[in-house]
Write an enzyme that holds these catalytic residues in place. Structure first.
Site, PDB file in Angstrom:
ATOM      1  N   GLU A 240       0.778  -1.243   0.000  1.00  0.00           N
ATOM      2  CA  GLU A 240       0.000   0.000   0.000  1.00  0.00           C
ATOM      3  C   GLU A 240       0.813   1.298   0.000  1.00  0.00           C
ATOM      4  OE1 GLU A 240      -2.822  -0.353   3.212  1.00  0.00           O
ATOM      5  OE2 GLU A 240      -4.100  -1.702   2.062  1.00  0.00           O
TER       6      GLU A 240
ATOM      7  N   GLU B 228      -6.317  -7.967  -0.110  1.00  0.00           N
ATOM      8  CA  GLU B 228      -6.969  -7.599   1.146  1.00  0.00           C
ATOM      9  C   GLU B 228      -8.409  -7.202   0.871  1.00  0.00           C
ATOM     10  OE1 GLU B 228      -5.196  -4.758   3.744  1.00  0.00           O
ATOM     11  OE2 GLU B 228      -3.138  -5.475   3.399  1.00  0.00           O
TER      12      GLU B 228
END
Length: 445
Positions: free
Chosen positions: A233, A335
């Site tokens: 991320e 995710e």
């Protein structure tokens, strides 16, 4: 979370390769997968291929602390019942506040107990085939001023890989935290910092990353470790994307393919960029191969998302899968969660509150009340409609992400949360068992 390591026994391929015996030659045809066709195949040593996508879980909050996953580690710092003043907001400040030796003692106890061999056996028995294991750069190297406990996590990672192998699970190793932080999230190790592209920080991150690539791309691990995520991320809207690509992602790829001549799979998080952003980067047309794009999907981190009706949430989740199908690279939803609220304590960070009940505030931003967060972690007080909607949402996401390479749910277990805990959701019959069981079929058709 919004929050990103050959070939001997059982390896994952993402193409219709026939006669795909494990081989040791280092070329594109011996890669664990390429992505010309929308199929995923496990190819066993006995040459029997079984179509199977990634069905994984994240081992969040273990080798990288997250306050909402293990709040007990952070509650020990509480000085009053009225606010979170004095409670560390991340692992950096956890270690800084305790000092090295005491932090090491507490972390070692946590690492030794939060995940054990029986967890891996259970994960496999529930039909999952992969675990994604987040780890920070500080497990392998640190800066001179870092308070982090270092050089201890690797033992637990290696033991986890052994357990995964024993129970037939595959592993993704995920570099979850960069020096200086790549996103300012607490799960990067250092909250509210965005400095990883500064020279010293980038150097430390690359040192950790090249070590991970060197060790876990050797034949000793390639039967089990089927992907290495270069960085979890990175916050694309804030950081310099060209520097990210040219100073970290491309050098890491070149190091893996050309320096150590490995066909390990590389995983690149989408950096919160739109679909197809990565189509022209490290792709098959440029003779650069074995790259997965990792998309993370949540619908609870803004006021707009939290106010969506259930049918709108389902529609958006299904569209995620459809949009990913036409990308150049193969992709996996690395995710996502069952969460329909942000009510879990400290989900947004220590001291920040929840948008859902209007208690969230940060800097000059505030939230407004949508509904109560009371009894969020008491399943006995969940209305039946909420249980049904949560199951419906999970099933829609699973179906959506089956359109591409599969999925890895965040996360397998927590201390107290329900919405973020796959183990509890299975016990409550909210997460499907077997995985392909559907109470709400065909939501994405």
């Amino acid at each position: 979370m919004v929050s990103f390591r050959g070939l001997t026994t059982l390896t994952l391929l993402f193409t219709k390769l026939v006669n795909c015996n494990p081989v040791s030659t280092k070329n594109r045809d011996s890669i664990q997968f390429i992505y010309k066709e929308k199929d995923s195949i496990y190819s066993a040593i006995n040459n029997q291929a079984i179509n199977e996508k990634i069905h994984g879980v994240n081992l969040g909050g273990w080798l990288v602390l997250e306050p909402y996953i293990t709040p007990s580690l952070f509650e020990t710092f509480r000085t009053n019942p009225y606010n979170d003043d004095g409670i560390p907001v991340d692992e950096y400040h956890f270690c800084e506040k305790l000092g090295y030796e005491k932090a090491k003692e507490r972390l070692y106890s946590h690492w030794s107990t939060f995940y054990k061999e029986e967890d891996f056996a259970k994960i496999a028995s529930q039909g999952f085939n992969l675990v994604r294991i987040p780890i920070g750069y500080w497990a392998f190297t640190t800066l001179s001023h870092d308070p982090y406990v270092t050089a201890e996590q690797e033992y637990f990672l290696d033991r986890a890989i052994d357990w995964a192998r024993k129970y037939g699970l595959k592993v993704w190793i995920d570099l979850h935290g960069a020096a200086g932080s790549q996103n300012g999230f607490d799960n990067s190790g250092l909250r509210d910092s965005y400095k990883f592209l500064e020279d010293e920080n980038l150097s430390a991150t690359m040192k950790a990353l090249t070590y991970i690539l060197s060790k876990y791309s050797t034949d000793v691990y390639l039967d089990t470790v089927i992907g290495i995520e270069l960085l979890n991320e990175p916050l694309g809207p804030v950081i310099d994307m060209e520097r990210l690509k040219n100073l970290l992602l491309k050098p890491a790829y070149d190091y893996l393919r050309n320096k150590i001549n490995s066909n390990q799979i590389i995983v690149i998080h989408d950096a919160f960029q739109p679909y197809h952003y990565w189509d022209g980067f490290l792709n098959d047309e440029k003779n650069e191969y074995g790259v997965i794009i990792d998309h993370h999907h949540y619908q609870v981190f803004s006021q707009v998302e939290l106010t969506r009706k259930m049918n709108e949430r389902i529609k958006i989740a299904c569209q995620w899968g459809k949009d990913a199908v036409s990308e150049k690279h193969w992709s996996v939803a690395g995710e996502f969660s069952a969460a329909l609220t942000d009510c879990t304590k400290w989900l947004n960070g220590v001291g920040l509150g929840a948008r859902y009940d209007g208690s969230w505030t940060k800097d000059n931003e505030k939230s407004h009340y949508i509904n109560t967060c009371a009894n969020n972690e008491n399943i006995a007080l969940w209305p039946e409609e909420r249980k049904q909607n949560t199951r419906k949402f999970i099933e829609a996401q699973l179906d959506a992400f089956e359109m591409t390479g599969g999925w890895i749910m965040w996360c397998y277990k927590t201390e107290n949360s329900i919405e973020w805990d796959v183990e509890k959701l299975i016990q409550l019959n909210i997460f499907p068992q077997p995985i392909n069981d559907r109470k709400y079929p065909n939501q994405c058709h």
